[in-house]
Design a protein around this motif. Structure first.
Motif, short mmCIF file in Angstrom:
data_model
loop_
_atom_site.label_atom_id
_atom_site.label_comp_id
_atom_site.label_asym_id
_atom_site.label_seq_id
_atom_site.Cartn_x
_atom_site.Cartn_y
_atom_site.Cartn_z
N CYS A 243 52.41 17.71 101.37
CA CYS A 243 51.23 18.54 101.11
C CYS A 243 50.37 17.78 100.10
O CYS A 243 50.79 17.54 98.97
CB CYS A 243 51.68 19.90 100.55
N PHE A 244 49.16 17.41 100.51
CA PHE A 244 48.32 16.52 99.71
C PHE A 244 46.92 17.10 99.54
O PHE A 244 46.40 17.79 100.42
CB PHE A 244 48.24 15.15 100.42
N SER A 245 46.32 16.83 98.39
CA SER A 245 44.92 17.13 98.14
C SER A 245 44.63 18.63 98.27
O SER A 245 45.24 19.43 97.58
CB SER A 245 44.05 16.29 99.09
N ALA A 246 43.70 19.03 99.13
CA ALA A 246 43.33 20.44 99.26
C ALA A 246 44.51 21.32 99.65
O ALA A 246 44.53 22.52 99.36
CB ALA A 246 42.20 20.60 100.28
N CYS A 247 45.51 20.73 100.28
CA CYS A 247 46.73 21.48 100.64
C CYS A 247 47.43 21.99 99.39
O CYS A 247 48.08 23.04 99.42
CB CYS A 247 47.67 20.59 101.45
N ASN A 248 47.31 21.25 98.27
CA ASN A 248 47.94 21.68 97.02
C ASN A 248 47.54 23.10 96.67
O ASN A 248 48.36 23.91 96.22
CB ASN A 248 47.54 20.76 95.86
N PHE A 249 46.26 23.43 96.86
CA PHE A 249 45.75 24.73 96.45
C PHE A 249 46.21 25.83 97.41
O PHE A 249 46.48 26.95 96.97
CB PHE A 249 44.23 24.67 96.35
N LEU A 250 46.31 25.51 98.68
CA LEU A 250 46.88 26.48 99.62
C LEU A 250 48.32 26.80 99.21
O LEU A 250 48.71 27.96 99.13
CB LEU A 250 46.82 25.92 101.04
N PHE A 251 49.09 25.75 98.95
CA PHE A 251 50.49 25.93 98.56
C PHE A 251 50.61 26.73 97.26
O PHE A 251 51.45 27.64 97.16
CB PHE A 251 51.17 24.57 98.40
N MET A 252 49.78 26.41 96.25
CA MET A 252 49.90 27.05 94.95
C MET A 252 49.46 28.51 94.97
O MET A 252 49.66 29.24 94.01
CB MET A 252 49.10 26.27 93.91
N GLY A 253 48.90 28.95 96.09
CA GLY A 253 48.57 30.36 96.23
C GLY A 253 49.78 31.26 96.39
O GLY A 253 49.69 32.48 96.20
N GLY A 254 50.92 30.69 96.73
CA GLY A 254 52.12 31.51 96.95
C GLY A 254 52.53 32.26 95.69
O GLY A 254 52.51 31.71 94.60
N GLU A 255 52.91 33.51 95.86
CA GLU A 255 53.42 34.29 94.72
C GLU A 255 54.69 33.63 94.19
O GLU A 255 54.92 33.55 92.99
CB GLU A 255 53.72 35.73 95.17
N ALA A 256 55.52 33.16 95.11
CA ALA A 256 56.67 32.29 94.79
C ALA A 256 56.48 31.01 95.59
O ALA A 256 56.02 31.05 96.73
CB ALA A 256 57.98 32.98 95.14
N ARG A 257 56.83 29.87 94.97
CA ARG A 257 56.55 28.58 95.59
C ARG A 257 57.80 27.70 95.51
O ARG A 257 58.37 27.53 94.43
CB ARG A 257 55.38 27.90 94.87
N PHE A 258 58.18 27.13 96.65
CA PHE A 258 59.40 26.34 96.71
C PHE A 258 59.12 24.98 97.34
O PHE A 258 58.40 24.89 98.33
CB PHE A 258 60.48 27.07 97.49
N ILE A 259 59.71 23.94 96.77
CA ILE A 259 59.65 22.60 97.35
C ILE A 259 61.08 22.15 97.58
O ILE A 259 61.87 22.01 96.64
CB ILE A 259 58.94 21.60 96.42
N ASP A 260 61.45 21.95 98.83
CA ASP A 260 62.79 21.46 99.15
C ASP A 260 62.95 20.01 98.69
O ASP A 260 61.97 19.27 98.61
CB ASP A 260 63.04 21.53 100.66
N GLU A 261 64.17 19.62 98.38
CA GLU A 261 64.43 18.20 98.12
C GLU A 261 63.99 17.40 99.35
O GLU A 261 64.40 17.70 100.46
CB GLU A 261 65.90 17.96 97.82
N GLY A 262 63.15 16.41 99.12
CA GLY A 262 62.61 15.66 100.25
C GLY A 262 61.26 16.17 100.70
O GLY A 262 60.60 15.56 101.55
#
Length: 212
Positions: free
Chosen positions: A95-114
């Motif tokens: 997830c890069f650039s403008a995608c960062n903001f879509l992702f950070m909109g989550g009430e809870a946010r998870f990034i799997d290893e990898g």
């Protein structure tokens, strides 16, 4: 790893879709909305339609994207926050650039290893031909161009700060990481333009949450 951007893998799985696609899929007992592809100005409207049209509860939104329209990414992130649905970057996705903001909109946010959360410094200097034309027009045109770039950059920085505050994310993500990247690649030993956060770093900045 990428020899130019050593914090990042050499190949990032952004998705090759030229326009973000939204599909619902059952994965590991979860009902997932997959958001994959480039972000254009239609994404907020189409994301809302996908959420409104989902037949049943969406448990998580999974994202992978090379980014795109910054304003659309921010607007999409705000829609995600209104929905209350958690977001995730699965293993092998980026997830890069403008995608960062879509992702950070989550009430809870998870990034799997990898999973890769990659950031860069925004730039208004992407169209080199247009810049060259302006500069070749003389000193007055060059000064006017610099003034426009400075004003637009200040406005975008203000919007970035406002978004992070609203989403409960540390503004140090901007000052320590995003704004320290080069806007464009330069000659020399350090030609990097992007930074990939480790999962621990993402959690430290409040970008992601530990798995419950």
């Amino acid at each position: 790893m990428d020899p130019v951007n050593p914090t990042c893998p050499k190949s990032l799985n952004f998705s090759t879709y030229r326009q973000m696609r939204f599909t619902v899929e059952e994965i590991n007992g979860l009902r997932v909305l997959r958001a994959e592809g480039a972000i254009d100005e239609t994404v907020p409207e189409r994301l809302k339609a996908a959420l409104d049209g989902a037949d049943g509860v969406i448990d998580e939104i999974w994202v992978r994207s090379p980014g795109g329209n910054a304003g659309a990414g921010s607007a999409a992130g705000k829609l995600v926050r209104q929905s209350g649905i958690p977001t995730r970057i699965p293993k092998g996705w980026a997830c890069f650039s403008a995608c960062n903001f879509l992702f950070m909109g989550g009430e809870a946010r998870f990034i799997d290893e990898g999973g890769i959360f990659a950031v860069h410094m925004f730039t208004h200097t992407g169209n080199r031909e247009a810049i060259a034309n302006e500069v070749s027009g003389g000193e007055s045109k060059a000064i006017a161009l610099i003034g426009t770039v400075e004003q637009e950059s200040a406005l975008l920085a203000s919007e970035d700060n406002d978004f992070l505050i609203r989403m409960g994310i540390s503004r140090k993500l901007l000052t320590d990481v995003m704004y320290r990247q080069k806007a464009i690649s330069e000659q020399g030993s350090d030609r990097s333009t992007r930074r990939c956060l480790t999962v621990a770093e993402a959690i430290g900045y409040g970008v992601a949450h530990p798995e419950p």
